[in-house]
Scaffold this active site. Structure first.
Site, PDB file in Angstrom:
ATOM      1  N   CYS A 172       0.805  -1.228   0.000  1.00  0.00           N
ATOM      2  CA  CYS A 172       0.000   0.000   0.000  1.00  0.00           C
ATOM      3  C   CYS A 172       0.837   1.277   0.000  1.00  0.00           C
ATOM      4  O   CYS A 172       0.851   2.001  -1.002  1.00  0.00           O
ATOM      5  CB  CYS A 172      -0.961  -0.002   1.186  1.00  0.00           C
ATOM      6  SG  CYS A 172      -2.340  -1.139   0.946  1.00  0.00           S
ATOM      7  N   LYS A 191       3.296   2.186  -3.106  1.00  0.00           N
ATOM      8  CA  LYS A 191       2.623   2.368  -4.405  1.00  0.00           C
ATOM      9  C   LYS A 191       1.562   3.469  -4.314  1.00  0.00           C
ATOM     10  O   LYS A 191       1.308   4.164  -5.288  1.00  0.00           O
ATOM     11  CB  LYS A 191       2.050   1.052  -4.932  1.00  0.00           C
ATOM     12  CG  LYS A 191       0.939   0.386  -4.121  1.00  0.00           C
ATOM     13  CD  LYS A 191      -0.437   0.506  -4.709  1.00  0.00           C
ATOM     14  CE  LYS A 191      -1.453  -0.295  -3.911  1.00  0.00           C
ATOM     15  NZ  LYS A 191      -2.810   0.203  -3.967  1.00  0.00           N
TER      16      LYS A 191
HETATM   17  N1  NAD Z   1      -3.822  -4.948   1.821  1.00  0.00           N
HETATM   18  C1  NAD Z   1      -4.199  -3.938   2.597  1.00  0.00           C
HETATM   19  O1  NAD Z   1      -3.828  -3.834   3.760  1.00  0.00           O
HETATM   20  C2  NAD Z   1      -5.141  -2.881   2.052  1.00  0.00           C
HETATM   21  C3  NAD Z   1      -5.702  -1.942   2.931  1.00  0.00           C
HETATM   22  C4  NAD Z   1      -6.551  -0.979   2.420  1.00  0.00           C
HETATM   23  C5  NAD Z   1      -6.811  -0.922   1.064  1.00  0.00           C
HETATM   24  N2  NAD Z   1      -6.230  -1.831   0.236  1.00  0.00           N
HETATM   25  C6  NAD Z   1      -6.552  -1.744  -1.192  1.00  0.00           C
HETATM   26  O2  NAD Z   1      -7.411  -2.827  -1.490  1.00  0.00           O
HETATM   27  C7  NAD Z   1      -7.157  -3.302  -2.820  1.00  0.00           C
HETATM   28  C8  NAD Z   1      -6.797  -4.775  -2.779  1.00  0.00           C
HETATM   29  O3  NAD Z   1      -5.601  -4.918  -2.047  1.00  0.00           O
HETATM   30  P1  NAD Z   1      -5.013  -6.351  -1.666  1.00  0.00           P
HETATM   31  O4  NAD Z   1      -3.815  -6.115  -0.831  1.00  0.00           O
HETATM   32  O5  NAD Z   1      -6.112  -7.213  -1.135  1.00  0.00           O
HETATM   33  O6  NAD Z   1      -4.615  -6.870  -3.131  1.00  0.00           O
HETATM   34  P2  NAD Z   1      -4.260  -8.362  -3.587  1.00  0.00           P
HETATM   35  O7  NAD Z   1      -3.508  -8.186  -4.856  1.00  0.00           O
HETATM   36  O8  NAD Z   1      -3.635  -9.101  -2.447  1.00  0.00           O
HETATM   37  O9  NAD Z   1      -5.651  -9.043  -3.861  1.00  0.00           O
HETATM   38  C9  NAD Z   1      -6.440  -8.696  -4.954  1.00  0.00           C
HETATM   39  C10 NAD Z   1      -7.282  -9.900  -5.374  1.00  0.00           C
HETATM   40  O10 NAD Z   1      -8.098  -9.517  -6.455  1.00  0.00           O
HETATM   41  C11 NAD Z   1      -8.200 -10.626  -7.344  1.00  0.00           C
HETATM   42  N3  NAD Z   1      -8.625 -10.149  -8.665  1.00  0.00           N
HETATM   43  C12 NAD Z   1      -7.910  -9.484  -9.608  1.00  0.00           C
HETATM   44  N4  NAD Z   1      -8.670  -9.190 -10.666  1.00  0.00           N
HETATM   45  C13 NAD Z   1      -9.895  -9.659 -10.398  1.00  0.00           C
HETATM   46  C14 NAD Z   1     -11.138  -9.646 -11.095  1.00  0.00           C
HETATM   47  N5  NAD Z   1     -11.244  -9.065 -12.301  1.00  0.00           N
HETATM   48  N6  NAD Z   1     -12.203 -10.225 -10.521  1.00  0.00           N
HETATM   49  C15 NAD Z   1     -12.103 -10.821  -9.304  1.00  0.00           C
HETATM   50  N7  NAD Z   1     -10.980 -10.865  -8.596  1.00  0.00           N
HETATM   51  C16 NAD Z   1      -9.882 -10.284  -9.144  1.00  0.00           C
HETATM   52  C17 NAD Z   1      -6.797 -11.208  -7.335  1.00  0.00           C
HETATM   53  O11 NAD Z   1      -6.786 -12.541  -7.810  1.00  0.00           O
HETATM   54  C18 NAD Z   1      -6.451 -11.095  -5.849  1.00  0.00           C
HETATM   55  O12 NAD Z   1      -6.832 -12.249  -5.137  1.00  0.00           O
HETATM   56  C19 NAD Z   1      -6.049  -2.409  -3.376  1.00  0.00           C
HETATM   57  O13 NAD Z   1      -6.629  -1.340  -4.074  1.00  0.00           O
HETATM   58  C20 NAD Z   1      -5.359  -1.897  -2.125  1.00  0.00           C
HETATM   59  O14 NAD Z   1      -4.691  -0.685  -2.339  1.00  0.00           O
HETATM   60  C21 NAD Z   1      -5.418  -2.823   0.698  1.00  0.00           C
END
Ligand code: NAD
Length: 423
Positions: free
Chosen positions: A248, A251
């Protein structure tokens, strides 16, 4: 969501993740998540699938897919968000509400509404709200069931009804007193990146102070303690060390700068370039200290690295400072052995060139220097006297400033840390 009482169907394009989750095994380490899956799956309120058609009929659709940094650029890659919207749109029916949760560049929500509108069946009313996600890895369950705030970005004729739907979804935490703020789309999108920019700034501020402390012979930990007593400043996020990483903060600040540039507001966020620069410099400084400790060269030296995850209580290795430092030491010819309580499988997969050890002791056998790079509780509990018998040279560099210097020094170790005087 299932714990909050809702009936949930989760769609992911990654079949292996779906299969693992369906068996009650979380595909990543998050404290309490396997137990929670074990409690929720038998209720029948939680199902996993790769098939978008199965979401048909749902009242609310959350989009929470990844928004990583684009390769070779600072900007965010929002293609997964739009792909999810295109897959979802044909299955929208009636007055279903789509809720964006991914962290996106400001302006994405408005474009996403158009994209949903283009793909939705005739007669379906497309409703979109933006509800940024604030959970912290390591505290994900607590932060979801009892978050510290909700932000709803709403727009258009259905705005009041959209707020009412979200209030119903979050009825439990709202009744428990979680504050909620209702905003327009761009403000809701900005809240998340602004929060991360602030946190990154706080960490890089204290790391800049660490650089000055090193030059002046001062102690950044005492400095942070003294600063933190001022409640306008606060002590949290003032821990000097190898800096921030993960999926997070790095990026998000880069994507924020890229988007501000597109909007003609690049001057406003110029300081984030420096925040990023300070953060990256701390990693190099760690390698410099390790080299110094090894007599001016890392070539042929054995380096033990404690930590691979970007933070404790997680196996997330995205942009991990620990692995960055480990790789840099290896590039200088060191034999680097890494141990992490949870992130070894993830690290092995991405960095097969490093050596791995199943225990701290194994990682430290014959080490010329030990680097403490992820602040796991287990590492604070290491007995320096016992470890002293295993290493070649009793030298530890604390990249997180969470070990007890007196304890290590009294066991005969040379203890060095970022931003602290050498004794
Ligand atoms: N990880 C954190 O702590 C956190 C906290 C707040 C916000 N976020 C935000 O949340 C979002 C997700 O983060 P993350 O860390 O879980 O990412 P991640 O990459 O770990 O998980 C994303 C998931 O989305 C799936 N995916 C991709 N394309 C898809 C589609 N078209 N349909 C269905 N599933 C699909 C992937 O297979 C993956 O499992 C990002 O925008 C991130 O900035 C993350």
């Amino acid at each position: 969501m299932a714990e909050l009482g809702h009936s949930v169907i989760a769609v992911d394009t990654d079949a292996a993740k779906v299969e693992s989750l369906s068996r009650g095994v979380a595909p990543m380490f998050e404290p309490g998540l396997d137990e929670l899956l074990g409690r929720m799956l038998p209720t029948g309120r939680l199902r996993f699938t790769t098939d978008y058609a199965q979401v048909r009929g749902a009242d609310v659709h959350f989009i929470c897919v990844g928004t990583p940094q684009r390769k070779g650029e600072n900007a965010a890659d929002t293609s997964f968000v739009f792909a999810a919207a295109r897959s979802l749109a044909p299955h929208l029916s009636g007055r279903a509400l789509v809720v964006g949760k991914s962290t996106v560049p400001v302006g994405t929500a408005a474009q996403l509404r158009e994209c949903l509108g283009e793909g939705a069946p005739a007669g379906a009313q497309v409703r979109l709200a933006w509800n940024p996600e604030f959970l912290r890895e390591g505290f994900a369950i607590r932060d979801t069931v009892a978050p510290n705030r909700f932000v709803y970005g709403v727009d258009g004729p259905s705005a009041d009804a959209d707020v009412a739907v979200l209030d119903e979804v979050y009825a439990g935490p709202l009744a428990a007193g979680t504050p909620r703020l209702v905003t327009d789309f761009p403000t809701a999108e900005l809240v998340k990146v602004a929060a991360n920019a602030f946190l990154a700034t706080k960490i890089s501020f204290i790391n800049a102070m660490a650089e000055v402390c090193e030059a002046a012979g001062a102690d950044v930990v005492l400095l942070a303690d003294a600063l933190g007593h001022d409640d306008r400043i606060g002590r949290k996020f003032l821990n000097a060390g190898v800096g921030f990483g993960g999926g997070c903060l790095p990026k998000d600040i880069r994507a924020f700068m890229a988007r501000a540039c597109e909007l003609g507001a690049d001057e406003a966020l110029g300081f984030l370039r420096e925040i990023d620069g300070i953060n990256v410099r701390r990693r190099s400084r760690m390698v410099d200290l390790a080299r110094e400790q090894c007599g001016g060269t890392l070539a042929g030296k054995r380096v033990a690295v404690l930590g691979a995850a970007f933070k404790p209580d997680s196996d997330d290795i995205r942009d991990s400072p620990a692995l960055d430092v480990a790789q840099a030491a290896r590039r200088e010819g060191a034999v680097v052995t890494v141990h992490d309580p949870k992130a070894m499988p993830a690290a092995r997969g991405v960095h097969p060139e490093l050596e791995y050890a199943d225990t701290v002791d194994e990682a430290c056998v014959d080490a010329d220097v030990v680097l403490h790079l992820t602040e796991w509780k287990q590492f604070r509990e290491i007995d320096p006297a016992t470890l002293a018998k295993i290493v070649t040279s009793r030298a530890i560099i604390d990249g997180r400033n969470t070990l007890d210097p007196d304890l290590w020094r009294s066991a005969g170790w040379t203890y060095r840390a970022l931003g602290r005087p050498t004794v």
